[in-house]
Design a protein around this motif. Structure first.
Motif, mmCIF file in Angstrom:
data_model
loop_
_atom_site.group_PDB
_atom_site.id
_atom_site.type_symbol
_atom_site.label_atom_id
_atom_site.label_comp_id
_atom_site.label_asym_id
_atom_site.label_seq_id
_atom_site.Cartn_x
_atom_site.Cartn_y
_atom_site.Cartn_z
ATOM 1 N N UNK A 99 17.031 2.482 2.945
ATOM 2 C CA UNK A 99 16.795 1.271 2.186
ATOM 3 C C UNK A 99 15.458 0.953 1.903
ATOM 4 N N UNK A 100 14.319 1.642 2.146
ATOM 5 C CA UNK A 100 13.193 1.357 1.880
ATOM 6 C C UNK A 100 12.192 2.825 1.920
ATOM 7 N N UNK A 101 11.349 2.920 0.868
ATOM 8 C CA UNK A 101 10.460 4.006 1.030
ATOM 9 C C UNK A 101 8.972 3.257 1.312
ATOM 10 N N UNK A 102 8.225 3.776 2.040
ATOM 11 C CA UNK A 102 7.111 3.304 2.438
ATOM 12 C C UNK A 102 5.924 4.486 2.168
ATOM 13 N N UNK A 103 5.151 4.334 1.380
ATOM 14 C CA UNK A 103 4.257 5.430 0.975
ATOM 15 C C UNK A 103 2.766 4.994 1.074
ATOM 16 N N UNK A 104 2.028 6.032 1.210
ATOM 17 C CA UNK A 104 0.473 5.695 1.039
ATOM 18 C C UNK A 104 0.300 5.754 -0.284
ATOM 19 N N UNK A 105 -0.899 4.988 -0.769
ATOM 20 C CA UNK A 105 -1.390 5.470 -2.050
ATOM 21 C C UNK A 105 -2.933 5.110 -2.033
ATOM 22 N N UNK A 106 -3.759 6.022 -2.726
ATOM 23 C CA UNK A 106 -5.043 5.896 -2.759
ATOM 24 C C UNK A 106 -5.585 4.954 -3.885
ATOM 25 N N UNK A 155 10.231 0.437 -3.129
ATOM 26 C CA UNK A 155 9.147 1.144 -2.534
ATOM 27 C C UNK A 155 7.862 0.215 -2.042
ATOM 28 N N UNK A 156 7.603 0.475 -0.990
ATOM 29 C CA UNK A 156 6.385 -0.422 -0.374
ATOM 30 C C UNK A 156 5.241 0.653 -0.539
ATOM 31 N N UNK A 157 4.159 0.175 -0.931
ATOM 32 C CA UNK A 157 2.848 1.210 -1.001
ATOM 33 C C UNK A 157 1.870 0.532 0.017
ATOM 34 N N UNK A 158 1.294 1.211 0.576
ATOM 35 C CA UNK A 158 0.107 1.017 1.698
ATOM 36 C C UNK A 158 -1.080 1.710 1.327
ATOM 37 N N UNK A 159 -2.164 0.933 0.995
ATOM 38 C CA UNK A 159 -3.342 1.685 0.617
ATOM 39 C C UNK A 159 -4.014 2.696 1.954
ATOM 40 N N UNK A 160 -4.409 3.781 1.314
ATOM 41 C CA UNK A 160 -4.987 4.447 2.616
ATOM 42 C C UNK A 160 -6.480 4.879 2.453
ATOM 43 N N UNK A 161 -6.983 5.180 3.261
ATOM 44 C CA UNK A 161 -8.475 5.481 3.093
ATOM 45 C C UNK A 161 -8.660 6.894 2.372
ATOM 46 N N UNK A 162 -9.678 6.999 1.558
ATOM 47 C CA UNK A 162 -9.976 8.384 1.031
ATOM 48 C C UNK A 162 -10.296 9.278 1.775
ATOM 49 N N UNK A 165 5.771 16.018 12.497
ATOM 50 C CA UNK A 165 5.872 15.838 14.122
ATOM 51 C C UNK A 165 4.855 14.617 14.433
ATOM 52 N N UNK A 166 3.723 14.466 13.420
ATOM 53 C CA UNK A 166 2.835 13.237 13.604
ATOM 54 C C UNK A 166 3.658 11.885 13.320
ATOM 55 N N UNK A 167 4.624 11.863 12.526
ATOM 56 C CA UNK A 167 5.432 10.756 12.242
ATOM 57 C C UNK A 167 6.246 10.275 13.610
ATOM 58 N N UNK A 168 6.845 11.225 14.334
ATOM 59 C CA UNK A 168 7.170 11.208 15.488
ATOM 60 C C UNK A 168 6.460 10.686 16.559
ATOM 61 N N UNK A 206 -2.368 13.950 5.629
ATOM 62 C CA UNK A 206 -3.514 13.394 5.952
ATOM 63 C C UNK A 206 -3.751 12.298 6.856
ATOM 64 N N UNK A 207 -5.166 12.244 7.323
ATOM 65 C CA UNK A 207 -5.362 11.236 8.299
ATOM 66 C C UNK A 207 -5.096 9.794 7.397
ATOM 67 N N UNK A 208 -5.434 9.632 6.548
ATOM 68 C CA UNK A 208 -5.247 8.268 5.488
ATOM 69 C C UNK A 208 -3.857 7.612 5.791
ATOM 70 N N UNK A 209 -2.600 8.795 5.450
ATOM 71 C CA UNK A 209 -1.458 8.317 5.576
ATOM 72 C C UNK A 209 -0.848 7.795 6.697
ATOM 73 N N UNK A 210 -1.587 8.020 7.539
ATOM 74 C CA UNK A 210 -1.220 7.418 9.095
ATOM 75 C C UNK A 210 -0.939 5.691 8.929
#
Length: 152
Positions: A113-120, A145-152, A71-74, A14-18
């Motif tokens: 060592x770390x998980x970075x995740x998007x969260x709504x 785990x670090x959570x990053x707010x993503x847009x809806x 591929x978008x991660x890369x 999703x776009x938000x997870x960027x």
């Protein structure tokens, strides 16, 4: 200061997870770490498809989406490298299973060592009804785990 060598960033394409991917790349840049981009094919979610649907064609479409997402991660890491000259190594993977379980399993198997995740950031009834992959990962993971707010 804690040093990170391997940072996992699960993506659903999703776009938000960027925002989460960009954060993971930023942390990796600071620590000289490798970013692992992971997409989990949740085949259970597609179990209700009509049988006249060809599983091979559905599977092919799902895998295309998965490959595009990792591929978008890369691409984001490459864009960052072109901006400041710091290359961030990226490894990608596509796995099948329950997303929260597979994210934790991958992080442990790859010694992340770390998980970075998007969260709504859903709360209350929405979280109760819809569940939260990020919350499940936080509860099950021995890895920070670090959570990053993503847009809806």
């Amino acid at each position: 200061m804690v040093a990170y060598d391997r940072i996992l960033v699960p993506t659903d394409g999703s776009d938000g997870v960027e925002r989460a991917i960009e954060h993971a790349v930023e942390v990796a840049t600071i620590h000289g770490a490798t970013v692992h981009g992971l997409y989990v094919l949740n085949s259970d979610a597609y179990a209700g498809l009509a049988m006249e649907s060809s599983w091979e064609s559905v599977d092919s479409l799902l895998r295309e989406d998965a490959e595009t997402a990792v591929a978008r991660v890369r691409e984001i890491a490459t864009e960052r490298s072109e901006t400041d000259g710091t290359a961030v190594p990226v490894q990608t993977a596509v796995v099948e299973g329950k997303p929260s379980r597979e994210i934790v399993r991958y992080a442990e198997n790859q010694d992340c060592d770390l998980v970075v995740m998007g969260t709504h950031g859903r709360g209350g009834l929405d979280r109760l009804l819809l569940g939260s992959v990020a919350e499940s990962v936080i509860r099950a993971s021995s890895i920070p785990v670090t959570t990053v707010p993503v847009e809806a």
